[in-house]
Design a protein around this motif. Structure first.
Motif: not given
Length: 269
Positions: A238, A191, A242, A221-222, A224, A246-247, A263, A193
């Motif tokens: 995640p 995931i 969050l 990168t988030v 996860t 927008e991701y 998205d 951002k």
């Protein structure tokens, strides 16, 4: 031989040691037996070596040690049986979970107990020489080498992979959304951002080495958690909530310069 009525009867047919157990003697030695029983002042046992019934005075047998070891192995067997049953139940549950996800490759948002497919937007590769829309399974390397139409010449420096629009139409209100991702291949999933850029959002930045033409992709990168559910099927969510923004859920193969994007936005438009 006629046996007298027992004052203590202990008949064990355990599966430990491959359906055998150790009948310990007080001198430290032991007999490997299939089962035994205590009858007054004698211990009768069926020898594992000779497969016949034999007997020995009970005063020569260390019954406490024998029963303790047998009980420990019975407990271990019970524990293993429980673990096997739990593992089998988990496998069955995982199979049911995998069967609930459509066979088509893509990303699916878990909304309550329902799955909602995310749309895959076109990705635009932007360089200082031009722009090229990547459709479907977007191969950035092919574009950079002039294999896409319209062609974008291979140049060293920075390029960006972008999706159109300032915000995704697919919105989620929870801050730790969960997704299933059925991959087309196996390399990387994440995931990320997205970074606002006018009426677009940047998915990743691509750097091309000037001499070797090697490609390096950098994305926000988030962190996860991921869990494999089936063959090329993963669940991803995640680690931390969050913030609104927008991701995208992405599948990538950096070695091939390949990128797939689904998205979404967190929070209302």
């Amino acid at each position: 031989m006629k046996w007298r009525l027992p004052v203590l009867l202990l008949l064990l047919a355990v599966s430990a040691f491959g359906a055998t157990l150790r009948l310990y003697l007080k001198d430290g030695s032991f007999q490997v037996v299939h089962e035994y029983q205590v009858i007054e002042d004698r211990v009768q046992y069926r020898s594992a070596e000779r497969s016949v019934w034999e007997e020995i005075p009970v005063d020569l047998v260390d019954l406490d040690r024998t029963k303790k070891e047998a009980a420990e192995h019975e407990a271990e067997l019970a524990k293993e049986a429980k673990e096997d049953a739990e593992e089998l139940a988990a496998i069955r549950a995982q199979r049911r979970e995998a069967a609930s996800v459509p066979d088509d490759s893509g990303a699916y948002y878990v909304r309550d107990e329902m799955l909602e497919p995310l749309k895959q937007p076109d990705v635009t590769l932007v360089t200082d020489k031009g722009r090229s829309v990547l459709r479907g399974f977007s191969t950035i390397v092919g574009v950079l080498f002039g294999h896409a139409y319209p062609p974008v010449p291979l140049t060293s420096g920075k390029s960006t992979a972008e999706v159109e629009g300032a915000a995704a139409t697919f919105r989620v209100t929870e801050d730790r959304p969960e997704f299933y991702l059925r991959l087309t291949g196996l390399d990387g999933l994440a995931i990320v951002k997205l970074t606002p850029k006018g009426n677009a959002r940047v998915v990743e930045t691509i750097w091309i080495a000037g001499v070797t033409n090697e490609l390096e992709a950098k994305r926000e990168t988030v962190p996860t958690f991921t869990r494999q559910v089936g063959d090329l099927l993963y669940k991803i969510w995640p680690e931390q909530p969050l913030p609104p923004g927008e991701y995208a859920v992405v599948e990538f193969r950096d070695g091939e310069g390949t990128l797939l994007v689904w998205d979404f936005g967190v929070g209302d438009l």
